[in-house]
Design a protein around this motif. Structure first.
Motif, mmCIF file in Angstrom:
data_model
loop_
_atom_site.group_PDB
_atom_site.id
_atom_site.type_symbol
_atom_site.label_atom_id
_atom_site.label_comp_id
_atom_site.label_asym_id
_atom_site.label_seq_id
_atom_site.Cartn_x
_atom_site.Cartn_y
_atom_site.Cartn_z
ATOM 1 N N GLN A 400 1.182 -1.573 -0.143
ATOM 2 C CA GLN A 400 0.691 0.041 -0.038
ATOM 3 C C GLN A 400 1.116 0.945 0.249
ATOM 4 O O GLN A 400 2.018 0.908 1.172
ATOM 5 N N ILE A 401 0.866 2.401 -1.111
ATOM 6 C CA ILE A 401 1.783 3.113 -0.824
ATOM 7 C C ILE A 401 1.554 4.418 -0.345
ATOM 8 O O ILE A 401 -0.087 4.372 -0.041
ATOM 9 N N ARG A 402 2.649 5.005 0.767
ATOM 10 C CA ARG A 402 2.382 5.659 1.370
ATOM 11 C C ARG A 402 1.944 6.983 1.632
ATOM 12 O O ARG A 402 1.377 7.760 1.936
ATOM 13 N N ARG A 403 2.635 7.708 0.358
ATOM 14 C CA ARG A 403 2.013 9.122 -0.171
ATOM 15 C C ARG A 403 1.988 8.836 -1.697
ATOM 16 O O ARG A 403 2.528 8.254 -3.191
ATOM 17 N N THR A 404 0.825 9.056 -2.491
ATOM 18 C CA THR A 404 1.166 10.477 -3.790
ATOM 19 C C THR A 404 1.880 11.039 -4.148
ATOM 20 O O THR A 404 2.175 11.512 -3.692
ATOM 21 N N GLY A 405 2.101 11.525 -5.511
ATOM 22 C CA GLY A 405 3.028 12.406 -5.210
ATOM 23 C C GLY A 405 2.524 13.675 -5.474
ATOM 24 O O GLY A 405 1.388 14.271 -6.087
ATOM 25 N N PRO A 406 3.290 14.296 -4.421
ATOM 26 C CA PRO A 406 2.643 15.604 -4.282
ATOM 27 C C PRO A 406 2.677 16.525 -4.969
ATOM 28 O O PRO A 406 3.845 16.637 -5.557
ATOM 29 N N THR A 407 2.042 17.536 -5.192
ATOM 30 C CA THR A 407 1.190 18.650 -6.256
ATOM 31 C C THR A 407 3.177 19.287 -6.278
ATOM 32 O O THR A 407 3.373 19.996 -7.265
ATOM 33 N N LYS A 408 3.398 19.844 -5.298
ATOM 34 C CA LYS A 408 4.794 20.587 -5.082
ATOM 35 C C LYS A 408 6.053 20.174 -5.747
ATOM 36 O O LYS A 408 6.836 20.565 -6.108
ATOM 37 N N GLU A 409 5.931 18.396 -6.048
ATOM 38 C CA GLU A 409 7.168 17.472 -6.382
ATOM 39 C C GLU A 409 6.904 18.089 -8.258
ATOM 40 O O GLU A 409 7.673 17.311 -8.063
#
Length: 987
Positions: A400-409
Motif C-alpha cells: 500500500q503506497i504511503r504517499r501519492t505524488g505531492p503537487t509541489k513536487e
C-alpha cells in the motif's frame, strides 16, 4: 542411498496419493507491447524469417552496442529454438537482401544508411527514450532503436512473438515451435515507456535464492546475473538492485557491473546503501572505516563513498543518496530534528563527492533519495534534496503506497519514483514465501502512483524472484504503459499471460486458478495465519474458506493431467505448487482452530483435525521437495527453502512448525455433548441451555445443532421441538463421533412478532435444551433489490441500487479487487476532493424491520495516509439527512509502531484474536489485534440516528478520490464474530 531419480519418483507417487501504418503501442488486453505481427504462413505481403527450411540472415554493425550484438545472437538462437533452423548472425555493415537488419540510430552504419536513403523514417523515435520501430523495408526486416536498450527491446519483441517467452529460463516455459515464421508487412512503432526506470530488487534472498545460486553457480556472480539481466531485458525492464543480505554485487564478481552495463541494465543500490556501496562492503571494512556514524566519522565514510563511485562511474547507474543506520535501521540516536540536520550534511557531502568523481555538475548524474520508514517523517517535516534528485516514495512494505505524488513536487527535474514490495522480510510481518499479491491490487495501487506523477522509477522488491513470476511480469508490462490496462482489463491480462505460457486451450482455467490462489492468500497470508482468524461457529466461515481452497486445488490437480509434458515443470512452479501448498497451510490453521474449539467441548473428533494437519504438514514437505529436487531435473534445488509454517513474529521460523493442537482422550463410555451454531460454548459445560442465533423471516435461516460423542462407543439420541413451527431435519439416530442437525422455521405457522421455542436433545438421562427465537415481520414489496434484516447484514459495494456521477469523478466497478467479487473505486483517481453537492454517490436500499439504532461499518481497502494534511474522507447519509463526513484513517493502524491498543483505532471488526491456548498466547501474533495491514481491509464504523422500521437508503459519497470501497456492514453483531462480515443476501 537412494538415487535422486528414485527419490523424485517416490515424491511424485506420494503427491499423487495425497491429492484432494504506425501501429498502436498496446493491444487492447494490455499484455502485448505491440500487436501480433508474426504469422505462421507467408504470402506476398510478408517477410520470411524462416521458410522452406531456410532462415534469413541477421546483420548487425560490429560498431553497435555490445548489448545489441549479444541480443541479436539471442534472436538467432531463438529462431532455431522455434524452428530448428539456424539463423546466422553476421557482424557487418554491408548486407544482403531478404535479411533481418538490426541497429541503433547513430551507432549502426546499416541503420544510418537506410535513414540517409530515406528508406526508413525514424522521426517518431529520434532522441526518444527506449523507443523502437520494427519495419519491413523492401525485402528486409529492420529493427531500429532510438538507443541501446530500445534496439534490444525490439529484438526481444520479435523473440517473444515467435514463441520464446521471457520466462523460458526462469520458469522453464516451453518454446512454441513452428516450421515457418513470417512478419506481416508494415511499420510497428513502440513508443517510449511511461515509467522511465523499471526494475526489481533481489532481497530477503536467504535461505532460498542464496543457497540456490551458490549451489548452481557458485555464488552471486555474473554466471547467475546474466540470466537475470536477460530476463529483465526480455520483459523490457532496465533497472536492478542486486542481492545484498550477504552479497556485494561489485566485489563478489568484478564482471558483474561490467556485464550489467554491456547488457544494458542500469544498476542501483538499495534504499539504505548509498553511493553505489553495498552494505556488506562496509561490514567487511568496519574495523578499517570505523563506525557508521557520519557525525563522528565523516572523513572515513566520505572516502568509502568516493571509492564506490570511482569504481562504478563509467557504468550506467542511479546513485542512492542519503543515509540510514547500520543495516537498514533508523539513523542516529538523536531526535528527528538532529537526524534531519545530519542528513542534510550527509547529502551535501555526497553531492560534493559526485561532482569531484564525475567532473560534472551533480545535477547531470541520476540520483535517488529513498523516503523509507522514518525518512518519511523527515520529508514531511520539510527535509528535501536538490531538484534533480528523484524522490523515491515507498509503500508500507505490504503493497500500500504511503504517499501519492505531492503537487509541489510534480515539476521537479528528478521526478518521482516508487519503491514497492511484493515481498517483505520484517515488521510488522513478513510476506516472503509464495505470491500473495493479486493483479487487481497491483493495478489499483500502481495506477494511483502513476496517475499522481510517480513515473520516473518503479523498483519492486521481489524477494527471491521466484515464485513471484506473475506479479513481476505484470508490473514490468504495466509500467511501460499503465493507461493500456484499466481496472476492467486485468482478467484479460491474466488470461493472455496464461495463453502465452501454456497455450490457448486451458488459458482461461489457468488464469482463474492463479487469480484465486493469490486472492485467497491475500485474504490472510501464510506468515500471519492464526487458527482463529476465520470464525468456526459463525456463518460457516472457516468451512466456506476451506471449500474455496479445496475447489481451486481440485481444479489445479485436474488440469495438471491435461498439460502437455513439456509444460509440466512450468505448470508446477507457476500454478500447482503455489496453489496446493498455500491451500495446505491455510487448512492447517483452520484445522488447528477447529481442534482447539472441539477440544474445549470435549469432542473426540478434535483428534481428527490433528491427524489432518499432520497429513498436510507432510504433504507440504513433499511439495517443496519435489520443487527442489525433481522439478526441471533439479534446476531449482534450494529455491523453495523458506520455512513458512509457524510464524509467531516477523522473523522466518527456524523450522516449519504447526500451531499447538490438543489431544482428546475419549471417555470410557459413550457420552453426549451438544454444541450449536453461533457459540463456542457447549452442553453440559455451558449449563443446561444453549441458544441458536435468531431466525428471521426475511433471511429464512437454517442453523445447526451438533450432537457429538465424548467417549468410546455409540449412543442413541432424540431431538424434539416443543413447537410445531420448529423443524428439525432428523429427530433421532445413533452417534459414533458426531451428527449435525439442521433447524429451520415453518413461517406459515407463525404470526408476525417474536416467538420462542425449544429443542430438547436427549441421550439416556442426559438432556440439553436449545432455545429458539424467531422473528416474523412484514416483508416489503418493492421494485429492485434491497438488503436488510433485524440484525447484522452485509452489502457488497458493487451491488448498489443507484449510482450517480459527480462533477469531476465517478464510481467504477473494479472486478476481483479486494477479498470478494470486486470493489468500487473512483475514476479518475486524480479528481479533486469533492463537496457533497458535487460528489459521486452510491445508493443502497435497505429494509429495517424494527425501530432502533443504526450503525454503518464501511470496509475499505487499506489506503495509507497519503495526504496527511487533507485526510482520507468519505461521507455517509441515510435517506435525506445531512451526510456524515468520516475520515477513514480512524480505522488505520500505524504499521511502523508496536501493536498496542493505543496505536490501533477502535472498530467493531477490529477485535482481538484470542489465543488458542496458554502456550500460543505467548506468541506475538496470539496477543496482537487484527489490523488492516494483515487483513487487507479496514473497517470504519459510523453511528447514525435511530430509524423507524421500513425502507431506507444508505448513500456513500466520495470526498477524497483514493479510497476503494469493498463492503458495507449494517449493525455489526459483535457477539457473532466473523473475519469477512456476514455473507450478503440480496432480496
Amino acid at each position: 542411498m537412494m538415487s535422486k531419480i528414485k527419490i523424485c519418483y517416490l515424491i511424485i507417487a506420494l503427491l499423487l496419493i495425497d491429492t484432494s501504418v504506425f501501429s498502436n503501442v498496446s493491444q487492447k488486453n494490455g499484455y502485448d507491447f505491440l500487436p501480433q505481427y508474426i504469422l505462421k504462413s507467408g504470402s506476398k505481403e510478408t517477410f520470411s524469417i524462416v521458410e522452406n527450411g531456410k532462415a534469413a540472415k541477421i546483420y548487425v554493425d560490429p560498431s553497435d552496442w555490445k548489448g545489441v550484438i549479444r541480443a541479436a545472437k539471442d534472436l538467432g538462437d531463438d529462431i532455431k529454438k522455434v524452428t530448428t533452423v539456424s539463423a546466422s548472425v553476421v557482424e557487418e555493415s554491408n548486407f544482403n537482401p531478404k535479411s533481418i537488419l538490426i541497429g541503433t540510430i547513430g551507432k549502426s552504419a546499416i541503420i544510418d544508411k537506410l535513414i540517409a536513403e530515406k528508406k526508413i523514417d525514424v522521426s517518431p523515435i529520434l532522441n526518444k527514450w527506449e523507443s523502437f520501430i520494427i519495419q519491413t523495408v523492401e525485402d528486409n526486416l529492420v529493427i531500429v532503436g532510438s538507443d541501446k536498450r530500445a534496439t534490444i527491446f525490439g529484438i526481444y519483441d520479435i523473440s517473444e512473438k515467435i514463441g520464446v517467452s521471457p520466462w523460458y529460463w526462469w520458469a522453464d516455459v516451453p518454446v512454441k515451435t513452428s516450421k515457418e515464421l513470417f512478419v506481416k508487412n508494415g511499420t510497428y512503432l513502440q513508443e517510449s515507456p511511461k515509467v522511465k526506470y523499471r526494475g526489481i530488487f533481489i532481497n530477503d534472498e536467504w535461505p532460498s535464492f542464496g543457497d540456490w545460486t551458490h549451489r548452481k553457480f557458485g555464488g552471486f556472480n555474473s554466471k547467475m546475473y546474466t540470466h537475470m539481466f536477460e530476463l529483465l531485458l526480455r520483459l523490457k525492464a532496465n533497472y536492478l538492485w542486486p542481492a545484498m543480505w550477504n552479497a556485494a554485487f561489485n566485489e563478489d564478481d568484478p564482471m558483474n557491473p561490467v556485464l550489467a552495463d554491456e547488457y544494458g541494465i542500469v544498476m542501483g543500490t538499495s534504499h539504505h546503501e548509498p553511493m553505489m556501496r553495498a552494505h556488506k562492503e562496509y561490514t567487511k571494512r568496519r574495523k578499517e572505516i570505523g563506525p557508521w556514524d557520519y557525525i563522528n566519522n565523516k572523513e572515513n565514510i566520505n572516502e568509502f563513498f568516493k571509492e564506490g563511485l570511482e569504481r562504478n562511474k563509467y557504468f550506467d547507474n542511479i546513485i542512492t543518496i542519503g543515509m540510514r543506520g547500520d543495516g537498514d535501521s533508523p539513523m542516529g540516536k538523536g531526535n528527528d530534528e538532529e537526524n534531519i540536520g545530519t542528513l542534510k550534511d550527509v547529502i551535501k557531502g555526497q553531492r560534493k563527492i559526485i561532482s569531484e568523481v564525475y567532473g560534472r555538475n551533480p545535477s547531470e548524474i541520476p540520483q535517488l533519495w529513498a523516503i523509507f520508514t522514518e525518512v518519511q517523517r523527515y520529508y514531511d517535516a520539510g527535509l528535501t534534496v536538490p531538484d534533480d534528485v528523484t524522490l523515491l516514495f515507498c509503500d508500507n512494505n505490504w503493497g500500500q503506497i504511503r504517499r501519492t505524488g505531492p503537487t509541489k513536487e510534480k515539476k521537479r527535474k528528478g521526478g518521482l519514483g516508487l519503491y514497492y514490495h511484493i515481498d517483505m522480510n520484517g515488521g510488522p510481518a513478513s510476506d516472503r514465501w509464495v505470491n500473495t499479491t493479486t493483479i487487481p491490487k497491483l493495478r489499483e495501487q500502481l495506477n494511483l502512483a502513476y496517475q499522481t506523477g510517480i513515473d520516473q522509477i518503479w523498483i519492486i522488491n521481489v524477494g527471491d524472484l521466484k515464485p513471484k513470476e506473475l506479479p513481476i511480469d505484470f508490473i514490468m508490462r504495466y509500467a511501460w504503459n499503465p493507461d493500456a490496462i484499466s481496472a476492467r482489463d486485468v482478467s484479460n491480462y491474466t488470461v493472455e499471460w496464461a495463453k502465452q505460457i501454456f497455450g490457448e486451450e486451458h488459458a482461461v482455467e489457468i488464469a482463474d486458478i492463479v487469480s484465486k490462489y493469490s486472492k485467497y492468500n491475500l485474504m490472510r497470508k501464510a506468515e500471519v495465519q492464526h487458527p482463529m482468524v476465520f470464525s468456526h461457529v459463525n456463518y460457516h466461515e472457516s468451512d466456506r474458506m476451506l471449500q474455496l481452497w479445496h475447489d481451486v486445488v481440485n481444479k489445479a490437480e485436474i488440469l495438471e493431467h491435461k498439460i502437455s509434458p513439456e509444460a509440466k515443470d512450468a505448470y508446477y512452479q507457476l500454478v500447482l505448487y503455489p496453489t496446493k501448498a498455500s491451500a495446505g497451510v491455510a487448512e492447517m490453521y483452520i484445522a488447528a482452530g477447529k481442534n482447539n474449539i472441539y477440544a474445549k467441548q470435549g469432542r473426540i473428533s478434535a483428534n481428527d483435525f490433528t491427524d489432518r494437519a499432520g497429513v498436510l504438514f507432510e504433504l507440504d514437505k513433499k511439495l517443496s521437495d519435489y520443487y527442489n529436487q525433481c522439478m526441471s531435473k533439479g534446476k531449482w534445488c534450494n529455491m523453495m527453502s523458506d520455512n513458512h509454517i509457524g510464524y509467531v513474529s516477523w522473523p522466518i521460523p527456524k523450522v516449519n512448525q504447526l500451531p499447538p493442537f490438543e489431544a482428546i482422550t475419549p471417555l470410557s463410555t459413550p457420552t453426549m455433548g451438544v454444541a450449536v451454531e453461533g457459540s463456542e460454548l457447549s452442553w453440559p459445560d455451558a449449563g443446561s441451555v444453549l441458544t441458536l442465533p435468531t431466525f428471521e423471516v426475511l433471511e429464512n435461516n437454517s442453523y445447526y445443532i451438533d450432537v457429538y460423542n465424548k467417549g468410546r462407543g455409540r449412543f442413541e439420541f432424540r431431538a424434539v421441538a416443543n413447537k410445531p413451527w420448529i423443524k428439525i431435519n432428523q429427530s433421532e439416530g445413533y452417534v459414533d463421533k458426531e451428527m449435525r442437525l439442521n433447524v429451520t422455521v415453518d413461517w406459515n405457522q407463525l404470526s408476525q412478532g417474536s416467538h420462542q421455542g425449544e429443542v430438547t436433545v436427549s441421550a439416556g438421562n442426559d438432556r440439553a435444551i436449545i432455545k429458539i427465537n424467531a422473528k416474523k415481520y412484514a416483508i416489503p414489496s418493492v421494485k429492485g433489490h434491497y438488503f436488510g434484516g433485524a440484525g447484522e447484514f452485509s452489502i457488497p459495494a458493487y451491488q448498489y441500487n443507484r449510482i450517480s456521477a459527480g462533477k469531476n469523478a465517478q464510481w467504477k466497478f473494479a472486478p476481483d479487487l479486494g477479498r470478494e467479487e470486486g470493489c468500487m473505486l473512483i475514476e479518475p483517481v486524480t479528481a479533486p476532493s469533492a463537496k457533497i453537492t458535487d460528489a459521486p454517490c452510491l445508493e443502497y436500499d435497505i429494509y429495517l424491520p424494527e425501530d432502533g439504532d443504526l450503525t454503518v461499518a464501511l470496509g475499505i481497502l487499506p489506503t495509507q495516509d497519503i495526504n496527511p494534511a487533507r485526510g482520507l474522507r468519505m461521507a455517509i447519509a441515510v435517506d435525506d439527512e445531512m451526510p456524515h463526513v468520516v475520515d477513514m484513517r480512524k480505522g488505520m493502524h500505524n504499521e511502523f509502531r508496536e501493536y498496542t491498543p493505543q496505536n490501533i483505532a477502535r472498530s467493531k471488526f477490529l477485535k482481538p484474536l484470542p489465543p488458542i491456548n496458554k502456550n500460543f498466547a505467548l506468541a506475538a501474533y496470539g496477543k496482537k489485534r487484527r489490523s488492516d495491514t494483515f487483513d487487507g481491509l479496514r473497517w470504519v464504523d459510523e453511528t447514525m440516528e435511530s430509524r423507524k422500521a421500513g425502507m431506507h437508503t444508505i448513500k456513500i459519497y466520495m470526498v477524497d478520490p483514493e479510497l476503494v470501497l469493498e463492503k458495507i456492514v449494517v449493525n455489526p453483531d459483535n457477539s457473532h464474530y466473523s473475519y469477512m462480515g456476514k455473507p450478503s443476501k440480496c432480496f
